[in-house]
Design an enzyme around this catalytic site. Structure first.
Site: not given
Length: 563
Positions: A291, A328, A417, A440-441, A451
């Site tokens: 990230r 990413r 996502e 998650n997304d 979330r």
């Protein structure tokens, strides 16, 4: 007689650990300072506030240096809060109105706290950090000890409303068997630091406020529950699982694979190069999600330079020489606003200008990042893959891959996502080198459940068949096109769900470092055919709870058939 249901408290488990012990409760917060006029001069009160703010800032910095790792960053951020100029101005304003230093500090921090809570998301989770700093300053002003972790002579399970980073970072892990908080969520600092330190934890367990001091509990993070006054059978089962996890932790580290030898590389999710060595030591076969936004968030009011980025990326790539590292590009917006990219107010930022959309609007930042990544790649021998976040169309896929190629990036892909991209997975696979599913997304957008919003947390469950069906679409498209499909969301860290994801076509799994041991052991229990069978059972269910229960029952049947 108390029923088993009444003795079970639900929350969000952090990791897959289990603990058995007695409750020790965190001390209550200091009372709100009285709103009475000061008997001192404004200058005297100002000096008192200034000195106490400095004392607390230095203490937090010292604790950070002692703790190291992610805790160091968190505590240094708290120290900066204590001396933030805007907070100092708010304190001065209250002092000018005749308030005491204690009351001025309380009101200034409370005002900023309310602003963060209103923003929600990641920033909302930081509100508790302000509360902690405020309490520490008020305690110093009053010459009393700040509320903190109890210190009984025996091992214990700590119960608190929430834990401040300064407390979590300095926990005595020889005594603290586990953590239970009534507040907080999976992105709170308590959760983040619990993962880093491999502390068994259940957060957001609202009913934990009723647990009395000295109560014996079973803390089951894997199930996300706390059992008060457990039966002998429940304690025995928990102790068996604890022993099994200890044995798995010391077992020889092997590459991720199913029982039939099918290779499933297990990779690490990282936010900085600092965690690279720990991930490699735990058997991570590379990085499935690096990230980069944390590098930008730490840069202040402007983006880091190409040279600054390059230096950071080189450290990461060198730590995984010869192995795959998936980076990413900047994923900003929504709960991670950046002043130099997109800090405009949006009514629904999760559906706004974020991820690749924000980067296209400020393409110079994306171009600089790709430049730094390409130069770092040329300077090391790791296998660099680069992907774009929040891609929702085939055109966006085509745009990013072409731009990455322009800078010499050899392997370029996209994160899945958004449901629209999963439904067009065959076309996406034709345009990109790989896909990585951010569960998650994907869950958030599939179930229309923020979330970060506690009121709809029950919907934020990747076991839901609708989410899994979309994963299956991407897996099938990847297999047909001969393109890799990774999973880099929290779902990959669930040992049983990880098997289902492989059955749906995932070719690699990426997770937080502490989860590697449990997932590795779980994969070795099933063959590829069995994983596909379990995936079919999950897809046939009506909802998340039914999916999880049906797969768990079927997995147990498969294990018993072999024993």
């Amino acid at each position: 007689m108390t029923s088993e249901l009444e003795r079970t408290i639900a929350g969000t488990g952090i990791g897959q650990g289990v603990a058995v012990g007695v409750v020790a409760r965190m001390s209550d917060p200091l009372p709100e300072p009285a709103d009475t006029p000061s008997t001192r001069s404004q200058a005297e009160e100002s000096e008192r506030a200034r000195v106490s703010l400095g004392v607390v800032a230095r203490e937090l910095e010292a604790r950070g240096q002692s703790a190291g790792g992610a805790a160091k960053d968190v505590l240094e951020a708290q120290a900066m809060m204590a001396e933030d100029p805007m907070l100092s101005d708010a304190i001065d304003e209250a002092l000018a109105a005749g308030k005491t230093a204690e009351r001025a500090v309380f009101e200034a921090f409370a005002s900023f706290r309310d602003q963060l809570v209103a923003m929600g998301g990641y920033l909302g989770e930081r509100a508790a950090d302000l509360d902690d700093v405020s309490q520490r300053v008020i305690a110093d002003l009053g010459g009393v000890a700040a509320p903190g972790v109890p210190n009984p002579e025996h091992p214990f399970i700590l119960v608190a409303r929430d834990l401040a980073p300064a407390d979590t970072a300095m926990l005595d892990l020889d005594k603290v068997l586990g953590l239970i908080t009534s507040d907080g969520g999976p992105t709170s600092h308590t959760a983040i630091l619990a993962r880093e330190k491999s502390i068994v934890a259940v957060v957001g367990a609202a009913d934990a406020t009723g647990l009395a001091e000295g109560t014996r509990v079973v803390l089951d993070a894997a199930a996300g529950i706390v059992i008060a006054d457990p039966s002998d059978e429940q304690v025995a089962d928990a102790e068996r699982r604890i022993a099994e996890r200890k044995a798995a932790a010391v077992a020889p580290v092997t590459p991720g694979a199913l029982a039939d030898g099918t290779a499933i590389p297990l990779l690490a999710n990282l936010g900085s190069s600092a965690g690279a060595q720990a991930a490699a030591d735990a058997g991570a076969e590379g990085v499935g999600l690096f990230r980069t936004e944390f590098l930008f968030l730490d840069a202040g009011g402007s983006a880091p330079t190409v040279e600054q980025q390059k230096e950071h990326y080189i450290r990461l790539l060198e730590a995984f020489g010869g192995k795959k590292v998936v980076v990413r590009v900047l994923d900003a917006g929504a709960d991670k606003p950046l002043q130099f990219l997109n800090d405009a107010h949006e009514e629904n930022p999760a559906l706004g200008l974020r991820g690749l959309r924000a980067l296209r609007a400020s393409e110079d930042i994306l171009r600089e990042q790709l430049t730094a990544l390409a130069e770092a790649d040329a300077a090391t021998d790791a296998e660099l893959w680069v992907m774009a976040p929040m891609v929702s169309t085939v055109e966006e896929t085509r745009y990013f891959v072409a731009l990455a190629r322009e800078f010499g990036i050899k392997t370029a892909g996209v994160m899945v996502e958004v449901p629209s991209l999963a439904l067009l997975a065959d076309k996406v696979a034709a345009e990109s080198d790989f896909a990585s599913i951010g569960t998650n997304d994907l869950t958030q957008y599939t179930l229309a459940a923020d979330r970060m919003l506690g009121s709809v947390a029950a919907f934020q469950d990747p076991w839901h068949p609708a989410v899994l069906r979309l994963v299956g679409e991407v897996g099938a498209a990847g297999a047909a096109a001969g393109k890799p499909v990774g999973i880099c969301g929290e779902a990959a860290a669930d040992p049983l769900l990880a098997v289902v994801l492989v059955g749906l076509g995932a070719t690699s799994l990426s997770m937080s470092t502490p989860a590697l041991v449990d997932v590795r052991a779980s994969l070795l229990t099933f063959t590829l055919d069995e994983a596909r069978h379990l995936a079919g059972i999950a897809l046939a269910a009506d909802g998340a709870a039914e999916s999880r229960a049906a797969v768990a029952a079927a997995a147990l049947t498969l294990k018993e058939a072999r024993s």
